[in-house]
Motif scaffolding. Structure first.
Motif, PDB file in Angstrom:
ATOM      1  N   LEU A   1       0.889  -0.999   0.069  1.00 46.14           N
ATOM      2  CA  LEU A   1       0.375  -0.229  -0.168  1.00 46.14           C
ATOM      3  C   LEU A   1       1.009   1.583  -0.085  1.00 46.14           C
ATOM      4  O   LEU A   1       0.371   2.502   0.249  1.00 46.14           O
ATOM      5  N   LYS A   2       2.029   1.099   0.151  1.00 38.52           N
ATOM      6  CA  LYS A   2       3.096   2.178   0.017  1.00 38.52           C
ATOM      7  C   LYS A   2       2.296   3.500  -1.001  1.00 38.52           C
ATOM      8  O   LYS A   2       2.574   4.748  -1.262  1.00 38.52           O
ATOM      9  N   ASP A   3       2.368   3.459  -2.094  1.00 37.28           N
ATOM     10  CA  ASP A   3       1.943   4.578  -2.910  1.00 37.28           C
ATOM     11  C   ASP A   3       1.015   4.913  -3.176  1.00 37.28           C
ATOM     12  O   ASP A   3       0.371   5.903  -3.270  1.00 37.28           O
ATOM     13  N   ASP A   4      -0.005   3.762  -2.787  1.00 36.88           N
ATOM     14  CA  ASP A   4      -1.931   4.657  -2.333  1.00 36.88           C
ATOM     15  C   ASP A   4      -1.654   5.671  -1.338  1.00 36.88           C
ATOM     16  O   ASP A   4      -2.347   6.680  -1.118  1.00 36.88           O
ATOM     17  N   VAL A   5      -0.788   5.217  -0.230  1.00 34.41           N
ATOM     18  CA  VAL A   5      -0.960   6.161   0.791  1.00 34.41           C
ATOM     19  C   VAL A   5       0.464   7.202   0.983  1.00 34.41           C
ATOM     20  O   VAL A   5       0.792   8.197   2.343  1.00 34.41           O
ATOM     21  N   LYS A   6       1.401   6.932   0.322  1.00 35.22           N
ATOM     22  CA  LYS A   6       2.307   7.895   0.408  1.00 35.22           C
ATOM     23  C   LYS A   6       2.430   9.539   0.767  1.00 35.22           C
ATOM     24  O   LYS A   6       3.188   9.948   1.516  1.00 35.22           O
ATOM     25  N   GLU A   7       1.734   9.860  -0.118  1.00 31.43           N
ATOM     26  CA  GLU A   7       1.092  11.617   0.177  1.00 31.43           C
ATOM     27  C   GLU A   7       0.757  11.928   1.391  1.00 31.43           C
ATOM     28  O   GLU A   7       1.495  12.907   2.105  1.00 31.43           O
ATOM     29  N   THR A   8      -0.297  11.479   1.500  1.00 35.57           N
ATOM     30  CA  THR A   8      -1.072  11.119   3.365  1.00 35.57           C
ATOM     31  C   THR A   8       0.060  10.880   4.437  1.00 35.57           C
ATOM     32  O   THR A   8      -0.248  11.293   5.411  1.00 35.57           O
ATOM     33  N   PHE A   9       0.637   9.719   4.429  1.00 35.68           N
ATOM     34  CA  PHE A   9       1.835   9.598   5.237  1.00 35.68           C
ATOM     35  C   PHE A   9       3.025  10.323   4.906  1.00 35.68           C
ATOM     36  O   PHE A   9       3.764  10.979   7.137  1.00 35.68           O
ATOM     37  N   GLN A  10       3.371  10.782   4.470  1.00 37.99           N
ATOM     38  CA  GLN A  10       4.308  12.445   4.246  1.00 37.99           C
ATOM     39  C   GLN A  10       3.423  13.472   5.287  1.00 37.99           C
ATOM     40  O   GLN A  10       4.006  14.110   5.893  1.00 37.99           O
ATOM     41  N   TYR A  11       2.882  13.672   4.383  1.00 42.09           N
ATOM     42  CA  TYR A  11       2.164  15.231   5.414  1.00 42.09           C
ATOM     43  C   TYR A  11       1.951  14.698   6.934  1.00 42.09           C
ATOM     44  O   TYR A  11       1.846  15.984   7.911  1.00 42.09           O
TER      45      TYR A  11
ATOM     46  N   LEU B   1       3.327  12.474   8.902  1.00 40.38           N
ATOM     47  CA  LEU B   1       4.682  12.914   9.369  1.00 40.38           C
ATOM     48  C   LEU B   1       5.199  13.794   9.796  1.00 40.38           C
ATOM     49  O   LEU B   1       5.530  14.433  10.652  1.00 40.38           O
ATOM     50  N   PHE B   2       5.648  14.923   8.929  1.00 41.17           N
ATOM     51  CA  PHE B   2       5.994  16.422   8.865  1.00 41.17           C
ATOM     52  C   PHE B   2       4.927  17.296  10.130  1.00 41.17           C
ATOM     53  O   PHE B   2       5.257  17.616  10.878  1.00 41.17           O
ATOM     54  N   ARG B   3       3.681  16.987  10.012  1.00 39.38           N
ATOM     55  CA  ARG B   3       2.321  17.600  10.813  1.00 39.38           C
ATOM     56  C   ARG B   3       3.379  17.047  12.948  1.00 39.38           C
ATOM     57  O   ARG B   3       3.394  17.870  13.087  1.00 39.38           O
ATOM     58  N   TRP B   4       3.429  15.539  12.711  1.00 39.09           N
ATOM     59  CA  TRP B   4       3.809  15.558  13.553  1.00 39.09           C
ATOM     60  C   TRP B   4       5.614  15.859  14.065  1.00 39.09           C
ATOM     61  O   TRP B   4       5.857  15.620  15.032  1.00 39.09           O
ATOM     62  N   ALA B   5       6.357  15.626  13.414  1.00 41.77           N
ATOM     63  CA  ALA B   5       7.923  16.002  13.644  1.00 41.77           C
ATOM     64  C   ALA B   5       7.681  17.442  13.820  1.00 41.77           C
ATOM     65  O   ALA B   5       7.782  17.665  14.527  1.00 41.77           O
ATOM     66  N   GLU B   6       6.978  18.344  13.057  1.00 39.36           N
ATOM     67  CA  GLU B   6       6.948  19.776  13.753  1.00 39.36           C
ATOM     68  C   GLU B   6       6.220  19.963  15.202  1.00 39.36           C
ATOM     69  O   GLU B   6       6.806  21.074  16.431  1.00 39.36           O
ATOM     70  N   GLU B   7       5.316  18.515  15.516  1.00 40.40           N
ATOM     71  CA  GLU B   7       4.563  19.035  17.084  1.00 40.40           C
ATOM     72  C   GLU B   7       6.123  18.738  18.023  1.00 40.40           C
ATOM     73  O   GLU B   7       6.183  19.062  18.538  1.00 40.40           O
ATOM     74  N   LEU B   8       7.025  17.975  17.468  1.00 40.97           N
ATOM     75  CA  LEU B   8       7.813  16.995  18.032  1.00 40.97           C
ATOM     76  C   LEU B   8       8.749  18.397  17.955  1.00 40.97           C
ATOM     77  O   LEU B   8       9.655  18.184  19.381  1.00 40.97           O
ATOM     78  N   ASP B   9       9.068  18.646  17.634  1.00 42.10           N
ATOM     79  CA  ASP B   9      10.109  19.339  17.221  1.00 42.10           C
ATOM     80  C   ASP B   9      10.105  20.769  18.255  1.00 42.10           C
ATOM     81  O   ASP B   9      11.016  21.560  19.139  1.00 42.10           O
ATOM     82  N   ALA B  10       8.592  21.338  17.387  1.00 36.17           N
ATOM     83  CA  ALA B  10       7.691  22.768  19.340  1.00 36.17           C
ATOM     84  C   ALA B  10       8.092  21.521  21.036  1.00 36.17           C
ATOM     85  O   ALA B  10       8.382  22.501  21.758  1.00 36.17           O
ATOM     86  N   LEU B  11       8.292  20.486  20.571  1.00 43.59           N
ATOM     87  CA  LEU B  11       8.125  20.370  22.160  1.00 43.59           C
ATOM     88  C   LEU B  11       9.350  19.752  22.935  1.00 43.59           C
ATOM     89  O   LEU B  11       9.988  19.319  23.745  1.00 43.59           O
ATOM     90  N   ASN B  12      10.639  20.036  21.612  1.00 43.99           N
ATOM     91  CA  ASN B  12      11.805  19.274  21.790  1.00 43.99           C
ATOM     92  C   ASN B  12      12.114  18.502  22.604  1.00 43.99           C
ATOM     93  O   ASN B  12      13.197  17.657  22.865  1.00 43.99           O
ATOM     94  N   ARG B  13      11.529  17.347  21.419  1.00 47.59           N
ATOM     95  CA  ARG B  13      11.865  15.774  21.861  1.00 47.59           C
ATOM     96  C   ARG B  13      12.483  15.625  20.738  1.00 47.59           C
ATOM     97  O   ARG B  13      11.570  14.502  19.551  1.00 47.59           O
ATOM     98  N   THR B  14      13.795  15.973  20.343  1.00 43.94           N
ATOM     99  CA  THR B  14      14.330  15.659  19.214  1.00 43.94           C
ATOM    100  C   THR B  14      14.896  13.925  19.170  1.00 43.94           C
ATOM    101  O   THR B  14      14.832  13.530  17.872  1.00 43.94           O
ATOM    102  N   GLN B  15      15.239  13.658  20.285  1.00 53.30           N
ATOM    103  CA  GLN B  15      16.063  12.284  19.567  1.00 53.30           C
ATOM    104  C   GLN B  15      13.992  11.752  18.753  1.00 53.30           C
ATOM    105  O   GLN B  15      13.988  10.277  17.704  1.00 53.30           O
ATOM    106  N   ASP B  16      13.125  11.222  19.465  1.00 56.97           N
ATOM    107  CA  ASP B  16      11.539  11.109  18.674  1.00 56.97           C
ATOM    108  C   ASP B  16      11.595  11.577  17.408  1.00 56.97           C
ATOM    109  O   ASP B  16      11.211  10.924  16.759  1.00 56.97           O
ATOM    110  N   LEU B  17      11.767  12.448  17.834  1.00 59.32           N
ATOM    111  CA  LEU B  17      11.275  14.018  16.048  1.00 59.32           C
ATOM    112  C   LEU B  17      12.253  12.887  15.110  1.00 59.32           C
ATOM    113  O   LEU B  17      12.221  12.402  13.505  1.00 59.32           O
TER     114      LEU B  17
END
Length: 865
Positions: free
Chosen positions: A58-68, A70-86
């Motif tokens: 299913l990689k090709d089918d969900v790729k764009e949604t997965f990217q979106y 990932l990026f939104r979750w990474a921004e939240e982790l960055d704001a919380l200074n959870r560097t290792q999790d990011l």
């Protein structure tokens, strides 16, 4: 919320197992979509990980949604200074999508913001390899490449004379018996390969930079020497015997010297090498096999200096005006460039800047003869140890020409051995720049023949320091350069007359005035010295404010001050009801700017400054006070916003801005990042905008400019011309194997070449113009929707030659009549140039078509074939 990747479930071979898996995948997809709609990005990310682990098809089918997600979750982790999790999330994502250029680029952006430039460059580089047309990744890679592989690597590798002399000295040493070699600060490994080619049995090379270490590994392998050269990714101070190398070596080769000789730590590294890594040195008169003794190349160095007058250095390191567009700069504020900072400051900074004096705009005038500062023997351990502890020595140099004392220029002669030497003198054609020590704190900078320039010289914190520069006049009077407010050295002056002269320099305008030293970048000092810039903004702002109140012209500075003084003298004040509503002016210039204070002189104006540093705010407060502004006149905008990325908001009173000042061009000559996005938010409109902070919170911004309000500059024109410049070619890429004496280095280091050279000065750049200037691009900040992203420009060839580069600069229009030219002599901006991969032969009368592309805040220029 996940901290690690869920293990893929090993499905049973039965059909029931497959059905169960499909149900779990379906439920996880539904849950992920539900979490996304609720903006629960962490849980959505966990569901997608599970889906892709169980159903990789299913990689090709969900790729764009997965990217979106990932990026939104990474921004939240960055704001919380959870560097290792990011970082863990990105590693999981790249396991699933190892060839996804978008994820690679995003990972690089996070790493770069965290300060991991080497690692960031690797991801940017991979993203570009995966998709050469991915503009975001290319722009990121170009910007980070300048940090990772500094431009001097290209220039030095192209310096055939330097390579030849180093090769000859290494070859002689190896032939005389120095068969085991350690290369400290290997860079591309060129000196190690010289040693191996000369016949060294064992060659070790250490390099701290991860990027340069990996580059050296590739270079050594390509030259088929990987079996004979051991590369170590570490600094020499950490090398241990026998852990890293089996025994002490007989020869250390290094070129860890900067323009000031000591700035790359050569003294510290050689002290450690003599104590732990090198064989003992041969004593004078002692004979024997050189393999039994240790030595260093270079063997020694002699430092030289010269006092000079140079207007270009002066305007970048000394504020030479007391009045900027009607604003008085008070005597209790002292501006300094970082190169003038004291050794007592908390941060250790280079006490000098660097210049290619043979190409400095406007040239320079030598005020003294060349004089010797010090010598250093790199083969003498005791001498190296004494450098850091030796007290500063005093030098007095006679003046031979009258002029303005602006700087002490320093260079050196590197004695590689008894026969081979390299000079970095301004008169030599060399890859080296010179170290420049700007002069400051003199009562009078004018000196004449017969005077003596005095200075103190020392080697502290791995830097050559030239301090306490002063002048003995021919009449034996002294312009004191020391800070005599401190007790030390106060009574070291030789006579009563000298003491009186020193005490006279202690006078200040007000005994109780607050003293403030403000450290500014050299470009910020050059900007303060640019009166045309400030007068232009003053005129343009007055025109806008006058148009907003046609019944009442804006008051001039002297009227404003008179009214303030009359009000204070009479003890009367107008009631709040009688005070008209002020105009709001926001300056979001990068760095230090006095434009808000200038705006405050133009009538009933409430100016806002976006300076960030406390010392800059204190300085602006002192300037306001000296110009009789009430404390409440100037506001510091970043104190009013919760998130500094949200600098463009409405004033606190919910009024609209009359003027917004944007810093469109970087001092380097490039367009500021995200400037067009800022302009789009600022312009007048009828609709509202949603603006997201880094934490992905949002708020509504109505139109920021009042009707008739303006953004400065209103539009920008980009100009360029075609030139032939061998200098730009050699500073941008290594030119084949001939320059590197047959060694194959160019293809590897040239991976880090960037198409744009910055911080150029066209007035002194060695080049031949092949066309007249042409307009390449128009950027409209008031109506950015009118800007085009692609444009073709025809350029008429007026001189035959080879087009190697396209330098460019800007005309910034504050309005249709007031223009600032970033290529002018007084400009604090430098220029930039696109360097072509391959020169194009042109004949006079022909035409070339340039394709100009504008993407976000980046511009690319290519020749259309």
């Amino acid at each position: 919320m996940p901290n690690s990747r869920p293990r893929p479930r090993r499905g049973a071979r039965s059909g029931a197992g497959a059905v169960g898996r499909d149900r779990l995948v379906s439920r996880s997809l539904q849950s992920a979509e539900h979490c996304l709609s609720a903006q629960d990005f962490g849980t959505a990310y966990a569901h997608y990980l599970l889906v892709l682990s169980l159903a990789p098809e299913l990689k090709d089918d969900v790729k764009e949604t997965f990217q979106y997600t990932l990026f939104r979750w990474a921004e939240e982790l960055d704001a919380l200074n959870r560097t290792q999790d990011l970082l863990g999330c990105y590693e999981q994502a790249l396991e699933l999508f190892p060839d996804d250029e978008v994820i690679c680029n995003s990972m690089g952006e996070h790493l770069f913001r965290m300060g991991f430039r080497d690692e960031a460059a690797g991801y940017f580089h991979k993203a570009v390899k995966l998709n050469p047309d991915f503009n975001d990744a290319k722009e990121n890679f170009y910007r980070v490449a300048n940090w990772l592989v500094e431009r001097w690597h290209f220039i030095m590798l192209n310096d055939t004379k330097r390579n030849t002399i180093y090769n000859a000295a290494i070859q002689d040493a190896v032939c005389l018996g120095s068969k085991s070699v350690l290369d400290i600060g290997a860079g591309t490994g060129i000196l190690s390969m010289f040693a191996k080619k000369a016949g060294a049995h064992s060659v070790y090379a250490c390099e701290l930079s991860k990027t340069m270490y990996e580059l050296a590994c590739d270079v050594v392998a390509a030259n088929k020497m990987e079996a004979g050269i051991k590369l170590l990714h570490m600094k020499s101070l950490d090398i241990e015997i026998p852990k890293h190398i089996p025994e002490r070596v007989s020869l250390v080769v290094t070129e860890t010297v900067d323009a000031g000789l000591f700035g790359e730590g050569i003294v510290e590294s050689l002290i450690h090498a003599w104590e732990h890594l090198l064989l003992q040195p041969k004593t004078r008169g002692e004979n024997g096999n050189c393999e039994k003794y240790g030595k260093v190349i270079p063997a020694s160095a002699v430092l030289y200096g010269m006092a000079v007058e140079c207007a270009e250095i002066r305007r970048h390191h000394r504020v030479c005006t007391k009045d900027v567009a009607g604003i008085c700069l008070p005597t209790n504020v002292k501006f300094q460039s970082p190169a003038c900072s004291s050794v007592d400051t908390e941060e250790t900074v280079e006490p000098y800047t660097t210049e290619k004096m043979s190409r400095v705009p406007g040239g320079y005038l030598a005020l003294t003869e060349c004089f010797e500062i010090m010598t250093v023997d790199f083969n003498n351990l005791q001498e190296l140890k004494s450098l850091a502890t030796k007290k500063s020595g005093k030098i007095g140099i006679p003046v031979i020409k009258e002029g303005i004392l602006d700087a002490i220029v320093v260079w050196f002669v590197l004695q590689l051995d008894d026969e081979h030497s390299l000079s970095t003198s301004p008169s030599e054609e060399t890859c080296w720049e010179q170290a420049v020590y700007p002069v400051h704190d003199l009562a009078d900078y004018w000196i004449k023949s017969g005077d003596q320039v005095m200075m103190e010289v020392s080697c502290q914190d791995c830097y050559l320091r030239i301090q306490n520069i002063s002048v003995f006049s021919s009449e034996h009077e002294m312009d004191v350069g020391k800070d005599f407010s401190k007790d030390k050295d106060l009574f070291s002056l030789g006579s009563e007359a000298e003491l009186c002269s020193a005490l006279a320099n202690l006078q200040t305008s007000k005994p109780d005035a607050m003293e403030q030293t403000c450290i500014l970048e050299s470009t910020e000092i050059a900007l303060l010295n640019n009166n045309l810039y400030h007068e232009s903004f003053k005129t343009a702002m007055r025109k806008v404010l006058s148009s907003l109140t046609p019944e009442k012209l804006c008051q001039a500075m002297d009227t404003h001050c008179q009214n303030n003084e009359m009000s204070c003298g009479s003890g009367q004040s107008n009631s709040e009801e009688s005070i008209p509503e002020p105009f709001y002016v926001l300056d979001v210039s990068e760095g230090f700017s006095i434009l808000p204070i200038i705006a405050g002189t133009l009538g009933q104006v409430k100016p806002y400054s976006s300076v960030e540093k406390d010392q800059h705010r204190i300085t602006l407060d002192l300037i306001s006070e000296a110009n009789h502004f009430p404390k409440e006149t100037l506001e510091f905008w970043l104190r009013h916003v919760e998130d500094e990325s949200a600098v463009l908001q409405r004033p606190k009173s919910d009024k609209l801005w009359s003027i917004i000042i944007l810093d469109v061009i970087e001092p380097s000559g490039l367009i500021q990042q995200e400037i067009m996005e800022k302009a789009a938010i600022s312009r007048p409109c009828l609709k509202f905008f949603w603006v997201y902070t880094q934490k992905w919170n949002c708020w509504i911004i109505w139109c920021l400019l009042q009707s008739g309000g303006k953004i400065f500059p209103q539009y920008v024109l980009m100009f360029g011309l075609l030139v032939e410049s061998q200098t730009l070619v050699e500073e941008s890429a290594v030119q084949g194997t001939e320059r590197t004496l047959g060694l194959n280095i160019a293809p590897f280091i040239n991976q880090f070449q960037v198409p744009i050279r910055v911080f150029l000065d066209l007035s002194s750049l060695p080049c031949i113009p092949l066309s007249k200037p042409v307009e390449l691009l128009r950027l409209d900040l008031m109506t950015p929707y009118l800007n085009t992203s692609n444009r073709e420009v025809k350029v008429h060839i007026c001189k035959s030659g080879q087009v190697t580069a396209i330098p460019f600069w800007y005309h910034m229009y504050l309005d249709d009549e007031i223009r600032l030219d970033t290529s002018s002599e007084a400009s604090h901006w430098k220029q930039a140039a696109v360097v072509l991969d391959n020169p194009i032969q042109v004949e006079m009368g022909e035409e070339l078509v340039l394709s100009v592309q504008h993407h976000k805040s980046n511009v690319s220029i290519t020749v259309k074939q």
